[in-house]
Write a protein that holds these residues in place. Structure first.
Motif, PDB file in Angstrom:
ATOM      1  N   VAL A 121      64.876  43.539   2.424  1.00  0.00           N
ATOM      2  CA  VAL A 121      65.702  42.331   2.377  1.00  0.00           C
ATOM      3  C   VAL A 121      66.204  42.084   0.961  1.00  0.00           C
ATOM      4  CG1 VAL A 121      65.766  39.842   2.759  1.00  0.00           C
ATOM      5  CG2 VAL A 121      64.492  41.303   4.334  1.00  0.00           C
ATOM      6  N   GLU A 122      65.324  42.269  -0.013  1.00  0.00           N
ATOM      7  CA  GLU A 122      65.737  42.071  -1.404  1.00  0.00           C
ATOM      8  C   GLU A 122      66.862  43.024  -1.781  1.00  0.00           C
ATOM      9  OE1 GLU A 122      66.453  41.179  -5.190  1.00  0.00           O
ATOM     10  OE2 GLU A 122      65.290  39.952  -3.788  1.00  0.00           O
ATOM     11  N   SER A 123      66.766  44.275  -1.392  1.00  0.00           N
ATOM     12  CA  SER A 123      67.802  45.264  -1.713  1.00  0.00           C
ATOM     13  C   SER A 123      69.132  44.903  -1.057  1.00  0.00           C
ATOM     14  CB  SER A 123      67.362  46.660  -1.254  1.00  0.00           C
ATOM     15  OG  SER A 123      66.230  47.090  -1.969  1.00  0.00           O
ATOM     16  N   VAL A 124      69.082  44.523   0.218  1.00  0.00           N
ATOM     17  CA  VAL A 124      70.305  44.195   0.937  1.00  0.00           C
ATOM     18  C   VAL A 124      70.936  42.928   0.374  1.00  0.00           C
ATOM     19  CG1 VAL A 124      71.244  43.486   3.171  1.00  0.00           C
ATOM     20  CG2 VAL A 124      69.624  45.384   3.049  1.00  0.00           C
ATOM     21  N   ALA A 125      70.125  41.900   0.149  1.00  0.00           N
ATOM     22  CA  ALA A 125      70.666  40.636  -0.356  1.00  0.00           C
ATOM     23  C   ALA A 125      71.251  40.812  -1.756  1.00  0.00           C
ATOM     24  CB  ALA A 125      69.574  39.565  -0.361  1.00  0.00           C
ATOM     25  N   ALA A 126      70.557  41.557  -2.606  1.00  0.00           N
ATOM     26  CA  ALA A 126      71.051  41.768  -3.967  1.00  0.00           C
ATOM     27  C   ALA A 126      72.350  42.552  -3.969  1.00  0.00           C
ATOM     28  CB  ALA A 126      69.987  42.496  -4.794  1.00  0.00           C
ATOM     29  N   ALA A 127      72.435  43.579  -3.119  1.00  0.00           N
ATOM     30  CA  ALA A 127      73.665  44.366  -3.041  1.00  0.00           C
ATOM     31  C   ALA A 127      74.825  43.523  -2.510  1.00  0.00           C
ATOM     32  CB  ALA A 127      73.447  45.595  -2.150  1.00  0.00           C
ATOM     33  N   CYS A 128      74.545  42.659  -1.545  1.00  0.00           N
ATOM     34  CA  CYS A 128      75.596  41.766  -1.031  1.00  0.00           C
ATOM     35  C   CYS A 128      76.053  40.794  -2.113  1.00  0.00           C
ATOM     36  CB  CYS A 128      75.077  40.987   0.175  1.00  0.00           C
ATOM     37  SG  CYS A 128      74.851  41.960   1.685  1.00  0.00           S
ATOM     38  N   ALA A 129      75.094  40.270  -2.877  1.00  0.00           N
ATOM     39  CA  ALA A 129      75.426  39.313  -3.926  1.00  0.00           C
ATOM     40  C   ALA A 129      76.235  39.946  -5.047  1.00  0.00           C
ATOM     41  CB  ALA A 129      74.149  38.693  -4.491  1.00  0.00           C
ATOM     42  N   ASP A 130      76.135  41.255  -5.212  1.00  0.00           N
ATOM     43  CA  ASP A 130      76.880  41.966  -6.259  1.00  0.00           C
ATOM     44  C   ASP A 130      78.351  42.160  -5.894  1.00  0.00           C
ATOM     45  OD1 ASP A 130      74.723  42.198  -7.930  1.00  0.00           O
ATOM     46  OD2 ASP A 130      74.171  44.223  -7.260  1.00  0.00           O
ATOM     47  N   ARG A 131      78.699  41.954  -4.629  1.00  0.00           N
ATOM     48  CA  ARG A 131      80.073  42.186  -4.190  1.00  0.00           C
ATOM     49  C   ARG A 131      81.011  41.105  -4.726  1.00  0.00           C
ATOM     50  NH1 ARG A 131      81.966  46.606  -2.254  1.00  0.00           N
ATOM     51  NH2 ARG A 131      83.282  45.557  -0.700  1.00  0.00           N
ATOM     52  N   ALA A 132      82.239  41.491  -5.014  1.00  0.00           N
ATOM     53  CA  ALA A 132      83.232  40.497  -5.430  1.00  0.00           C
ATOM     54  C   ALA A 132      83.522  39.541  -4.275  1.00  0.00           C
ATOM     55  CB  ALA A 132      84.513  41.191  -5.881  1.00  0.00           C
ATOM     56  N   GLU A 133      83.678  40.099  -3.068  1.00  0.00           N
ATOM     57  CA  GLU A 133      83.818  39.275  -1.868  1.00  0.00           C
ATOM     58  C   GLU A 133      82.515  39.416  -1.076  1.00  0.00           C
ATOM     59  OE1 GLU A 133      87.311  40.068   0.385  1.00  0.00           O
ATOM     60  OE2 GLU A 133      88.650  39.942  -1.357  1.00  0.00           O
ATOM     61  N   ARG A 134      81.683  38.429  -1.206  1.00  0.00           N
ATOM     62  CA  ARG A 134      80.339  38.529  -0.650  1.00  0.00           C
ATOM     63  C   ARG A 134      80.334  38.277   0.847  1.00  0.00           C
ATOM     64  NH1 ARG A 134      78.457  34.920  -5.775  1.00  0.00           N
ATOM     65  NH2 ARG A 134      78.206  36.653  -7.257  1.00  0.00           N
ATOM     66  N   PRO A 135      79.676  39.141   1.592  1.00  0.00           N
ATOM     67  CA  PRO A 135      79.630  38.956   3.053  1.00  0.00           C
ATOM     68  C   PRO A 135      78.633  37.872   3.444  1.00  0.00           C
ATOM     69  CG  PRO A 135      78.314  40.847   2.424  1.00  0.00           C
ATOM     70  CD  PRO A 135      78.979  40.362   1.163  1.00  0.00           C
ATOM     71  N   VAL A 136      78.788  37.370   4.651  1.00  0.00           N
ATOM     72  CA  VAL A 136      77.754  36.536   5.256  1.00  0.00           C
ATOM     73  C   VAL A 136      76.586  37.455   5.610  1.00  0.00           C
ATOM     74  CG1 VAL A 136      77.165  35.111   7.260  1.00  0.00           C
ATOM     75  CG2 VAL A 136      79.418  34.892   6.178  1.00  0.00           C
ATOM     76  N   LEU A 137      75.367  37.032   5.284  1.00  0.00           N
ATOM     77  CA  LEU A 137      74.182  37.845   5.558  1.00  0.00           C
ATOM     78  C   LEU A 137      73.303  37.134   6.581  1.00  0.00           C
ATOM     79  CD1 LEU A 137      72.211  40.199   5.032  1.00  0.00           C
ATOM     80  CD2 LEU A 137      71.324  38.891   3.073  1.00  0.00           C
TER      81      LEU A 137
END
Length: 342
Positions: A99-115
């Motif tokens: 979960v930490e890896s997925v959430a951190a990678a999503c947060a790094d996106r310029a356009e962040r997805p809904v998780l």
């Protein structure tokens, strides 16, 4: 209705029981679906469905980042996780670290997805007395699995101020393709026996996989989101069938689903249950593969009732199961028989 008009959806753990059902439903809706799966996963059904296959590991932040870039996902359903493991450290590595890896990678996106993080009732723990769990209750997991799922929830919550995140905590999930509840059906189908641990009347919540999938879609479209300083339970949903049978009643419902009038109940002394768990642990070490009967699951079984209220999901999302528990059990039993599993 498409998910927030998203151009693409990424599903981790797509080859698992819930993941495959979710992917199938997303494809039916016309969403463009990418599936993050391990190199050893069985992906024939996913590939034939038209989903894009991305090989990677949900604990690898760089790999997740590549999958997000390749899929251009507007919504991520994080399903990947372990429900049984040889070592406690494996639970922590996958269920919390993933979960930490997925959430951190999503947060790094310029356009962040809904998780959407799929957790478990085990993260909350058993009921206090007879009152079903609600989202605002303080978590009190009793197993290594439950503690790892709670750790995953907390890992996601650390990114709540950066992106939209919702957590869903299902109880026992069953339906076509599930092998966990199959183990409960088998003794009834083969010998008309239902084995019950102890004499206490423990109640359980369940949810059919199709009803859970619809709930996940609702959560993605209009669910409440986690906030850094939110109230307890904010951004979290329980989803379960309204019926909360005792373990004895569940066995009888399964017998009815199989076309039997009733099943014989065999009660095992509670004092014997920890030994059964240890035997399961020993068998897992011999086979080098975790089994459904183990000390961790026995700890959950003896901890009390496991029920949760879906009132919040009903009120906020307009979600409700599409059929009764009895109907869902009958559908599941029929599928098991047609598939040759019973």
């Amino acid at each position: 209705m498409r998910i927030r008009d998203a151009e693409s959806v990424l599903v981790t753990g797509a080859s698992g029981f819930i993941g495959q059902n979710l992917v199938r439903r997303l494809i039916e809706r016309g969403d463009r679906v990418s599936c993050l799966v391990r190199a050893t996963s069985r992906i024939d059904e996913l590939r034939s469905s038209g989903a894009q296959i991305i090989v990677g590991d949900a604990t690898d932040r760089a790999g997740i980042a590549r999958a997000l870039a390749e899929s251009q996902a507007g919504v991520v359903f994080h399903m990947a996780g372990l429900v049984k493991a040889m070592r406690t450290a494996d639970f922590a590595r996958v269920n919390a670290g993933g979960v930490e890896s997925v959430a951190a990678a999503c947060a790094d996106r310029a356009e962040r997805p809904v998780l959407i993080v799929v957790s478990s009732l085990a993260a909350a723990g058993p009921c206090a007395g007879d009152r079903p769990r609600v989202e605002g209750d303080s978590p009190a997991p009793v197993s290594a699995y439950g503690r790892s799922k709670l750790a995953g929830e907390l890992a996601a919550a650390r990114h709540a101020g950066e992106m939209e995140i919702t957590t869903v905590r299902p109880p026992i999930v069953f339906g076509p393709g599930d092998r966990g509840v199959l183990e409960m059906f088998r003794p009834i189908a083969r010998w008309n026996l239902h084995v019950v641990p102890g004499r206490r009347q423990r109640r359980f919540s369940l949810i059919h996989v199709s009803d859970l999938v619809e709930g996940l879609l609702f959560a993605a479209e209009k669910g409440e989101r986690l906030h850094p300083n939110g109230s307890p339970g904010q951004g979290i949903y329980f989803m379960a069938a309204p019926e909360d049978p005792t373990y004895v009643e569940l066995g009888q419902a399964m017998a009815t689903a199989l076309g039997r009038n009733r099943t014989a109940v065999v009660r095992l002394p509670e004092s014997l249950m920890p030994l059964i768990g240890l035997c399961g642990d020993a068998m897992a070490r011999v086979r080098r593969q975790p089994g459904w009967v183990n000390s961790d699951k026995i700890a959950e079984a003896l901890a009390g009732s496991w029920t949760c209220s879906s009132a919040k999901a009903r009120a906020q999302l307009g979600w409700s199961p599409a059929a009764t528990l009895a109907e869902r059990l009958r559908e599941t039993a029929q599928w098991y028989r047609q598939a040759g599993w019973l």
